[in-house]
Structures are given as C-alpha cells and as structure tokens.
Design an enzyme around this catalytic site. Structure first.
Site, PDB file in Angstrom:
ATOM      1  N   GLY A  36       0.753  -1.243   0.000  1.00 25.02           N
ATOM      2  CA  GLY A  36       0.000   0.000   0.000  1.00 25.02           C
ATOM      3  C   GLY A  36       0.780   1.288   0.000  1.00 25.02           C
ATOM      4  O   GLY A  36       0.202   2.356  -0.228  1.00 25.02           O
TER       5      GLY A  36
ATOM      6  N   ARG B 215       3.387  -1.766  -5.774  1.00 25.37           N
ATOM      7  CA  ARG B 215       3.645  -0.519  -6.500  1.00 25.37           C
ATOM      8  C   ARG B 215       4.995   0.100  -6.145  1.00 25.37           C
ATOM      9  O   ARG B 215       5.716   0.605  -7.003  1.00 25.37           O
ATOM     10  CB  ARG B 215       2.526   0.476  -6.156  1.00 25.37           C
ATOM     11  CG  ARG B 215       2.472   1.695  -7.039  1.00 25.37           C
ATOM     12  CD  ARG B 215       1.470   2.708  -6.498  1.00 25.37           C
ATOM     13  NE  ARG B 215       0.201   2.162  -6.166  1.00 25.37           N
ATOM     14  CZ  ARG B 215      -0.862   2.150  -6.974  1.00 25.37           C
ATOM     15  NH1 ARG B 215      -0.783   2.689  -8.167  1.00 25.37           N
ATOM     16  NH2 ARG B 215      -2.007   1.632  -6.565  1.00 25.37           N
TER      17      ARG B 215
ATOM     18  N   ARG C 156      -5.198   2.576 -16.099  1.00 24.69           N
ATOM     19  CA  ARG C 156      -5.272   3.345 -14.844  1.00 24.69           C
ATOM     20  C   ARG C 156      -5.941   4.719 -14.990  1.00 24.69           C
ATOM     21  O   ARG C 156      -6.766   5.081 -14.148  1.00 24.69           O
ATOM     22  CB  ARG C 156      -3.898   3.468 -14.196  1.00 24.69           C
ATOM     23  CG  ARG C 156      -3.259   2.090 -13.877  1.00 24.69           C
ATOM     24  CD  ARG C 156      -2.055   2.180 -12.937  1.00 24.69           C
ATOM     25  NE  ARG C 156      -2.481   2.563 -11.613  1.00 24.69           N
ATOM     26  CZ  ARG C 156      -2.361   3.749 -11.114  1.00 24.69           C
ATOM     27  NH1 ARG C 156      -1.762   4.707 -11.808  1.00 24.69           N
ATOM     28  NH2 ARG C 156      -2.824   4.029  -9.910  1.00 24.69           N
TER      29      ARG C 156
ATOM     30  N   TYR D  56      -9.206   4.797 -12.744  1.00 25.11           N
ATOM     31  CA  TYR D  56      -9.037   5.483 -11.446  1.00 25.11           C
ATOM     32  C   TYR D  56      -8.768   6.980 -11.601  1.00 25.11           C
ATOM     33  O   TYR D  56      -8.321   7.609 -10.635  1.00 25.11           O
ATOM     34  CB  TYR D  56      -7.851   4.899 -10.672  1.00 25.11           C
ATOM     35  CG  TYR D  56      -7.707   3.400 -10.708  1.00 25.11           C
ATOM     36  CD1 TYR D  56      -8.603   2.569 -10.037  1.00 25.11           C
ATOM     37  CD2 TYR D  56      -6.657   2.810 -11.398  1.00 25.11           C
ATOM     38  CE1 TYR D  56      -8.449   1.196 -10.065  1.00 25.11           C
ATOM     39  CE2 TYR D  56      -6.492   1.427 -11.424  1.00 25.11           C
ATOM     40  CZ  TYR D  56      -7.403   0.632 -10.754  1.00 25.11           C
ATOM     41  OH  TYR D  56      -7.244  -0.727 -10.782  1.00 25.11           O
TER      42      TYR D  56
ATOM     43  N   CYS E  56     -12.302   2.563 -29.027  1.00 18.85           N
ATOM     44  CA  CYS E  56     -13.585   3.246 -29.271  1.00 18.85           C
ATOM     45  C   CYS E  56     -14.379   3.420 -27.987  1.00 18.85           C
ATOM     46  O   CYS E  56     -15.419   2.772 -27.787  1.00 18.85           O
ATOM     47  CB  CYS E  56     -14.372   2.476 -30.315  1.00 18.85           C
ATOM     48  SG  CYS E  56     -13.457   2.438 -31.847  1.00 18.85           S
TER      49      CYS E  56
HETATM   50  N1  LLP Z   1      -1.558  -7.066  -0.689  1.00 19.68           N
HETATM   51  C1  LLP Z   1      -2.852  -7.164  -1.028  1.00 19.68           C
HETATM   52  C2  LLP Z   1      -3.710  -8.104  -0.293  1.00 19.68           C
HETATM   53  C3  LLP Z   1      -3.375  -6.366  -2.051  1.00 19.68           C
HETATM   54  O1  LLP Z   1      -4.654  -6.455  -2.361  1.00 19.68           O
HETATM   55  C4  LLP Z   1      -2.524  -5.460  -2.736  1.00 19.68           C
HETATM   56  C5  LLP Z   1      -3.034  -4.623  -3.817  1.00 19.68           C
HETATM   57  C6  LLP Z   1      -1.165  -5.413  -2.373  1.00 19.68           C
HETATM   58  C7  LLP Z   1      -0.725  -6.225  -1.326  1.00 19.68           C
HETATM   59  C8  LLP Z   1      -0.175  -4.502  -3.045  1.00 19.68           C
HETATM   60  O2  LLP Z   1      -0.468  -3.160  -2.847  1.00 19.68           O
HETATM   61  P1  LLP Z   1       0.564  -2.031  -3.307  1.00 19.68           P
HETATM   62  O3  LLP Z   1       1.784  -2.134  -2.450  1.00 19.68           O
HETATM   63  O4  LLP Z   1       0.882  -2.261  -4.735  1.00 19.68           O
HETATM   64  O5  LLP Z   1      -0.181  -0.768  -3.096  1.00 19.68           O
HETATM   65  N2  LLP Z   1      -4.887  -1.609  -9.795  1.00 19.68           N
HETATM   66  C9  LLP Z   1      -4.814  -0.550  -8.806  1.00 19.68           C
HETATM   67  C10 LLP Z   1      -4.210  -1.029  -7.509  1.00 19.68           C
HETATM   68  C11 LLP Z   1      -4.929  -2.210  -6.929  1.00 19.68           C
HETATM   69  C12 LLP Z   1      -4.278  -2.738  -5.678  1.00 19.68           C
HETATM   70  C13 LLP Z   1      -4.851  -4.032  -5.314  1.00 19.68           C
HETATM   71  N3  LLP Z   1      -4.255  -4.652  -4.185  1.00 19.68           N
HETATM   72  C14 LLP Z   1      -4.040   0.613  -9.374  1.00 19.68           C
HETATM   73  O6  LLP Z   1      -3.625   0.552 -10.538  1.00 19.68           O
HETATM   74  O7  LLP Z   1      -3.861   1.640  -8.705  1.00 19.68           O
END
Ligand code: LLP
Length: 424
Positions: free
Chosen positions: A239, A281, A317, A321, A348
């Site tokens: 996150g 991320r 994205r 979002y 399209c």
């Molecule tokens: N752990 C779990 C249980 C998750 O659901 C996620 C992301 C992560 C870890 C990794 O989170 P990060 O460190 O990447 O923030 N597609 C969206 C983001 C969806 C995130 C889903 N879960 C975007 O492009 O912003």
C-alpha cells in the site's frame, strides 16, 4: 529514484536510448529498468534490516516472469492471489516458504495447489473460506498455516476503487467477528493459526492510516494472546504510495520507506512477531514506462487531441481510477512551445485517455512519448479489447535490452477461439 533520464535531450532507460528501442520493438510497449527494480527491492529490505521480515512482492502489480526472477534474486518472496500467480512465482524460482496467498475468492483447486507447494501462509478472508481450506487440508492430510485477514475499518488509498480496509469493502473479516473466528480456527484440525494479516489500500500517501490500522492490529494480537491464541506473525500488506508527479499531490512526496519502516518498527517492536510485507507498486511502479507513438494531432472544438497508439487496453489506470501519469517526450525539443492536449488512444470509448487537459511540449505525428510510472498495474491490467494485441514488455540492464513478453500475432490471438460445427 529511477533510471529513466534525459541524456543530451534523449530519454534513456538506463543506457538504452528509448527512441532506438521503440524502433526495434515497435510501439506501444512497456520497458522496465532492472537497476530500478533492484534498487527499490533493496531500499525496502534495508529499511527493515535487522528485523528479518518476509518481503513478499505483490505479484499482481507486475507478474512478468523476468521481473519476478529479478526480485527472487534479491531475496523477495511473493504475495499471490491465484493459482496462476502461484505458478509464476514458483516458476521464477521463489521458494514456497516465501509465498503468501491472499484474496477473497480462493477455489478448492487453488488451495490444493498451494498446500501441495507448501506455501508459507494463507491469508483467509472469511468464515466460509476457512471451512473450505480446512476441508482441503484435511483431505490432503495437511495443516494449512493461516493468518486471518482482518478489516480494521480504516479509510486509506489514493482512490475509492483501491481502498480495501473500510467495513463496506469486501475484504477481510469484520472487526467484531475476529476473535470468535480465531477461536473457531484453533479448533480446526486442518488449520494452524499463525498470524494476523491486514491490507488497507493502495497508493497510500501518508502514514496516518497505516498508524491507525497497525495500532489496532497490535491491540488485536494482545487480545488474541489473552484468548490463548499463539500469534507469531503479522502481515501488514502493501500500500505504500509512490510519486506520480501529479500536481494534485501538492508536491508532497509519499512517505519514504524509511519513515514507513520507522513507524512500523515503533509499533510492532513490543509484539515479538515476524513481520510480513506485500509491497507491489513501491517496487515496480517507477521501474517501468509505457512507450507510445503519436499517430495524429486532431484539432477539436476548443480541444486538441493527441491521438497515440497506446490505449486504455494497454494502460487502464487513467480510465479506471482517473490516475495521473506523467507524459514525457522521448526526444526533447527545448524550443517547442507548450500546448494543452487531451492524450487519447485508438480504442472506441470516450474513457480511452492517458491524460486530459495536459500541458506538454508540442508533439508531431511520429514522435514518441513515454508514459511514466507505469511499471505497476500497467501491463498486468492490459487486455485485448478492440482485438488489439497484448502490449509487449521489455527489460533493460545497462546497455542491454531483452523482449520479456513479445507481441502476439493476430493469428495467435484468435487461436483459442473456434466456431461450433453448426456454423461450418
Ligand atoms: N496485498 C494485497 C492483499 C493487495 O490487495 C494489494 C493490492 C497489495 C498487497 C499490493 O499493494 P501495493 O503495495 O501495490 O499498493 N490496480 C490498482 C491497484 C490495486 C491494488 C490491489 N491490491 C491501481 O492501478 O492503482
């Protein structure tokens, strides 16, 4: 920090000239920098040095086998959410004892595959899922190591669609049900209760929601121990946000991994648990860009559309979002005047855009542009909508480059489809 920089007005990925790479690979395509991936993995590991956490890269952010191999060689584990991601992680050489399995909808087949592989932990999100896992484990004569994913009811994340830790979100066990479910889990012979898990959202730009949620998790661990439950692990999810260069971010960068680690060490030191992280991320986001070519410049009524060859099927994205991605010319022209563009793709749909009302140096047809910070949730969310081939991915390492997923031919795209005999 990443390795996409201008040299004499030309954008490079490490020591590779992106315009030359674009001519070689053909646009649109993703390019990842190995040095950046390694750097981010090391920064994260270093921030927690001495604590011996499991850093399980969230495979959903970027699941290319080459990327996973790089992270495996940095010692990372994997956070997977499907049998497919599990297969990829194992194939990339990630040891099963470094793999955690998250997600609200694991099937019995997926549970079986993960139990047979011998993964480190299942993050279980509901009572019925716990029953299902118990049954599969018993049928295999195994015990599944489990952390219950708890929902701390804390709002966090860069966008409503990527906030996961509020009580109205589908994720995690409701706070009020947690202790009873742990007590029940302890009574199941196919389940070995090992820890507590939470993940509150993605692209989180300040430490406060982390602090609120992790403080609650600490209290929960104390309560569970008082109930007689041996909790030895705490999975804090992913996150942590990254800078996208969005003016709305107000110039304030998201917390550094060091500050994030400082907070966590302070909150978790008294708990005596092994920490698990699932960053996605933060590791991959700024390690990749999407390279596209300008097809047409279209003058509309009060708007200029820069029509490029990458669309929402390649990078969803912005459409999904309203995400901001910086767009940079691959060849800088210092004397080019600035213009305001809607940067749009060929798909399209009106939602097919990469940027709206964006001030950019003037572009002409044939120019290449780099859509920055596209290494996470870019290629993995691509589709073949409009029968556009899945976008290729390439990797650079110093002055070397390799295609790590090639573009399929249209024949290959159609190969899985058949018409029934009655249409023959
Ligand atoms: N752990 C779990 C249980 C998750 O659901 C996620 C992301 C992560 C870890 C990794 O989170 P990060 O460190 O990447 O923030 N597609 C969206 C983001 C969806 C995130 C889903 N879960 C975007 O492009 O912003």
């Amino acid at each position: 920090m990443h390795h996409f920089e201008y040299r004499n007005g030309r954008l490079y990925a490490e020591d590779v000239d992106l315009a030359a790479l674009a001519r070689e690979v053909g646009t649109p395509f993703y390019v990842y920098s190995e040095a950046t991936l390694r750097r981010h993995a090391r920064v994260f590991a270093k921030a927690f040095a001495g604590a011996d956490p499991l850093v399980a890269f969230s495979v959903k952010a970027n699941s290319n086998l080459a990327v996973l191999k790089i992270l495996a060689s940095e010692g990372a584990g994997a956070d997977v959410v499907s049998a497919g991601e599990l297969y990829r992680a194992l194939k990339a050489g990630i040891a099963p004892e470094k793999i955690v399995f998250s997600g609200v909808g694991k099937t019995a087949e997926e549970m079986q595959a993960a139990l047979e592989a011998g993964i480190y932990q299942f993050n279980v999100e509901s009572a019925p899922e716990l029953e299902a896992l118990n049954a599969v484990a018993l049928s295999l004569g195994k015990r599944a190591p489990v952390a219950l994913r708890v929902n701390p009811d804390v709002a966090a994340g860069g966008h409503d669609k990527i906030s996961t830790g509020r009580k109205e979100d589908k994720f995690g066990v409701s706070w009020g049900q947690t202790r009873a479910l742990y007590a029940h889990a302890r009574a199941l012979n196919g389940i070995e209760v090992a820890g507590v898990d939470l993940h509150i959202g993605s692209q989180i730009a300040d430490l406060k929601p982390f602090e609120a949620a992790f403080t609650k998790a600490g209290q929960l661990i104390a309560d569970l121990r008082a109930d007689g439950c041996a909790i030895t692990r705490l999975d804090l999810g992913g996150g942590l946000g990254i800078p996208y260069g969005d003016p709305k971010e107000g110039g304030a960068p998201p917390p550094s991994p060091e500050d994030y680690a400082g907070l966590i060490k302070k909150l978790t030191a008294p708990l005596g648990v092994r920490l698990i992280f699932e960053p996605g991320r933060m590791i991959a986001g700024n390690a990749g860009v999407l390279v596209t070519q300008v097809l047409y410049v279209k003058e509309g009524e009060g708007r200029t559309f820069l029509i490029v060859d990458a669309g929402m099927n390649d990078l969803i994205r912005p459409a999904l979002y309203d995400a901001y991605h910086e767009i940079k010319p691959v060849a800088l022209n210092e004397t080019a005047p600035e213009k305001t563009y809607d940067v749009v793709g060929p798909v399209c749909e009106s939602s097919d855009f990469l940027a709206k009302q964006r001030k950019l140096p003037e572009f002409s047809p044939g120019d290449f542009a780099a859509v920055m910070s596209a290494g996470a949730y870019g290629a993995v969310q691509a589709s073949q909508y409009n029968t556009r081939p899945l976008v290729p991915e390439s990797l650079v390492n110093g002055d070397r480059y390799a295609l790590i997923r090639r573009r399929p031919s249209i024949e290959e795209m159609l190969a899985l489809e058949t018409a029934p005999d009655w249409l023959a």
